[in-house]
Design a protein around this motif. Sequence first.
Motif, short mmCIF file in Angstrom:
data_model
loop_
_atom_site.label_atom_id
_atom_site.label_comp_id
_atom_site.label_asym_id
_atom_site.label_seq_id
_atom_site.Cartn_x
_atom_site.Cartn_y
_atom_site.Cartn_z
N UNK A 87 82.62 73.67 52.51
CA UNK A 87 82.99 73.73 53.93
C UNK A 87 81.75 73.41 54.74
N UNK A 88 81.94 72.86 55.93
CA UNK A 88 80.78 72.50 56.72
C UNK A 88 81.16 71.85 58.03
N UNK A 89 80.17 71.20 58.66
CA UNK A 89 80.35 70.54 59.95
C UNK A 89 79.93 69.08 59.82
N UNK A 90 80.83 68.18 60.21
CA UNK A 90 80.55 66.74 60.26
C UNK A 90 80.52 66.32 61.72
N UNK A 91 79.43 65.67 62.14
CA UNK A 91 79.28 65.22 63.53
C UNK A 91 79.34 63.70 63.56
N UNK A 92 80.12 63.15 64.47
CA UNK A 92 80.22 61.70 64.65
C UNK A 92 79.83 61.36 66.09
N UNK A 93 78.85 60.47 66.23
CA UNK A 93 78.36 60.06 67.55
C UNK A 93 78.88 58.67 67.86
N UNK A 94 79.59 58.53 68.98
CA UNK A 94 80.12 57.23 69.40
C UNK A 94 79.52 56.82 70.74
N UNK A 210 74.62 69.49 72.99
CA UNK A 210 75.03 69.64 71.58
C UNK A 210 74.22 70.76 70.94
N UNK A 211 74.60 71.98 71.22
CA UNK A 211 73.85 73.15 70.77
C UNK A 211 74.77 74.10 70.01
N UNK A 212 74.16 75.02 69.27
CA UNK A 212 74.91 76.13 68.68
C UNK A 212 75.58 75.84 67.36
N UNK A 213 75.14 74.82 66.62
CA UNK A 213 75.74 74.55 65.32
C UNK A 213 74.71 73.87 64.41
N UNK A 214 74.95 73.95 63.12
CA UNK A 214 74.17 73.22 62.13
C UNK A 214 75.09 72.18 61.50
N UNK A 215 74.58 70.99 61.27
CA UNK A 215 75.40 69.89 60.76
C UNK A 215 75.07 69.60 59.30
N UNK A 216 76.12 69.45 58.50
CA UNK A 216 75.95 69.05 57.10
C UNK A 216 75.96 67.54 56.95
N UNK A 217 76.59 66.85 57.89
CA UNK A 217 76.63 65.39 57.89
C UNK A 217 76.71 64.91 59.33
N UNK A 218 75.81 63.99 59.70
CA UNK A 218 75.84 63.35 61.02
C UNK A 218 76.01 61.85 60.80
N UNK A 234 69.11 65.06 64.37
CA UNK A 234 68.23 65.28 63.23
C UNK A 234 67.87 66.77 63.13
N UNK A 235 67.63 67.38 64.29
CA UNK A 235 67.32 68.82 64.30
C UNK A 235 68.53 69.64 63.84
N UNK A 236 69.75 69.18 64.17
CA UNK A 236 70.95 69.91 63.76
C UNK A 236 71.14 69.91 62.23
N UNK A 237 70.56 68.93 61.53
CA UNK A 237 70.70 68.86 60.07
C UNK A 237 69.72 69.77 59.36
N UNK A 238 68.85 70.45 60.09
CA UNK A 238 67.87 71.35 59.48
C UNK A 238 68.52 72.70 59.21
N UNK A 239 69.40 72.72 58.21
CA UNK A 239 70.11 73.95 57.85
C UNK A 239 69.18 74.85 57.04
N UNK A 240 69.52 76.14 56.85
CA UNK A 240 68.65 77.05 56.10
C UNK A 240 68.24 76.49 54.75
N UNK A 241 67.02 76.81 54.34
CA UNK A 241 66.42 76.21 53.14
C UNK A 241 67.27 76.43 51.89
N UNK A 242 67.90 77.59 51.79
CA UNK A 242 68.66 77.87 50.57
C UNK A 242 69.90 76.98 50.46
N UNK A 243 70.34 76.40 51.58
CA UNK A 243 71.52 75.53 51.56
C UNK A 243 71.16 74.06 51.41
N UNK A 244 69.88 73.72 51.60
CA UNK A 244 69.49 72.32 51.56
C UNK A 244 69.75 71.65 52.90
N UNK A 245 69.00 70.60 53.21
CA UNK A 245 69.15 69.92 54.49
C UNK A 245 70.42 69.09 54.52
#
Length: 588
Positions: A87-94, A210-218, A234-245
């Motif tokens: 499960x995660x968050x996918x962000x698409x920029x248009x 675009x605040x308040x979330x971490x992205x697994x895929x942009x 790019x900053x949003x993809x900096x998820x916690x170290x144990x989960x990997x970027x």
Amino acid sequence: MQPQVDFSKLSLHEQDTVRANAAEIAETVVESLRLYEPLPWQERFHRCRRRECVVTKGNQVGGSISHFVEAARAVTRQDPYGKYPQSGVCVIIGYGEKHIGNTVYKYLFTKGHNKLRIIKDETTGRWRMYRNWLGVKRIKQDDGSYKEMAGDKHRVKDSQPAPPLIPERFYDKKKAFSWVKQRQKVFAKVELNTGWTILAFNSQGDPRHAQGFQADLVLIDEDLADSGWYTEMFSRTMVPAQDGAGFLRWNVMPHGETNALMELLDRCEEELELPDDKRTTELLEATVYDNPYLDDQEREVNIRKWKRMGEEIYNQRALGKVTLGERLMYPRFHRDIHGLDLWELPGGNQEKGIAGDVPYDWTHYLVIDPGVTPGSVGFFAVPPPSAGYGRIVLMYDELEIADCTARKLAVAVKAKMGSAVFQDFIIDWHGSRSKETGSGIAIYKQYLKEFEGLRISCVRRGIGFAKGSDDVNGRSHLLRDMLWSDANDPEDTTPAFFYLHDRCPKFELQMKRYKKKVAKHGGETIVLDTPNVRGIHLPVISEYMAAYRPRYIKPNRTHVVHRLPAIQERMDALRASKKRGKSVVCLN
């Protein structure tokens, strides 16, 4: 052979369940993700595990479909390489709301709009991708071998549009979408039953929202209206170290418009020198020659058309290469021509790994652009004729100070100057004579005060500044001449301007991105002969230096002139009055 179901022995409820399951299985068999046949370059993209991957592409090469397939695989838990969490968050920029409604939504959620078609194979009877060509084509694979694939163009009537990349079984159509404009299909969020969320953002908006979330895929599709979106994502993809970027993917036909893209491409190039396990970026180039689905005759027609429009258009449209060419302010600038290594300076030795330095007997100059974000300084030197370098100007150091003040810049300049004697100081007069909002004091006067306090002076005018040329086109032409040859000797084609690339990396980067302004006229883009100085500071400083026409003057190492700013102003007034034929009393 599949066992047959005896419906007469089933209850009505059981019959309905069997029919529903059979229908779902039938739909699953023809789902686009299951039938998708990636081209070799697309497979390299899907296989990539680096944190950032940018695809520069020509026209109609399959860039968008590969990126939306990547998104669909991630959010439906069907990625064959297991790159994404459950499960995660996918962000698409248009680029604009229309891009989200007409492209993003339709690629992912609408049948027939993802440019894929399917057909039943004549041999196996199973559904597969429709191949838009006649006869047999040999498709080159990554390993250099060729795979023969028969086309289906003679059966085009038997083909049909492929289903959406994300079928309805993965979301509740009535509840999943949060709309910005429902009729135009512009959505902000989609909640899937897989535990994934898709967020869509318009790059014409403010990236700070675009605040308040971490992205697994942009995924960035095409260009960005605001480069700040890249930094924020790019900053949003900096998820916690144990989960990997998380992963960032950018699909674009490069126009050289977006600084963030140029920075990413530069990093891709720099990281090629690193060991494979240390690289975090990947660059893939897709050309019109890489897509067998393009009609051969149509491709050749387009290629001839692009070539008639110029080599730049061909490189961009056919090869997907960054095309700055005629838009660059200094297309002749090149590190291999104008960049010097430290060992090439006096005292340097390449074989022994000894770095040289700019001697004290060279004539030193300082040029200041007193901005705030940033304040910039260039250090220049002219060697004596006996040094053997010819008549050149060398930019040997740089400063760029964020949140700059006159005090911060003066302290940094003092540290860089060391014990070198400077012949003259030059300043951006247009910007420095304006008054600071808070104090009401002219900016150049603040610099005079700070230089006087730190006893920073030059031979030519003590504590004072020469006025940088306000002739924008004139000074840029002078620097252009110096990059090509010695401006004082038209017969000499040796460049008259060099820089130390080890000490001036920001200058080098900005020179590569320094472009001319463009204007729209009758639907065409016209390149003007005036510079676009947004985000450009150190190259402008070099233009001031070129307009000053620096020359070698034997340094006067005995000078200790530190005039007070007030006296300096009276002396400037006196010199001005003499030019006008008037007399002015100069008070001590």
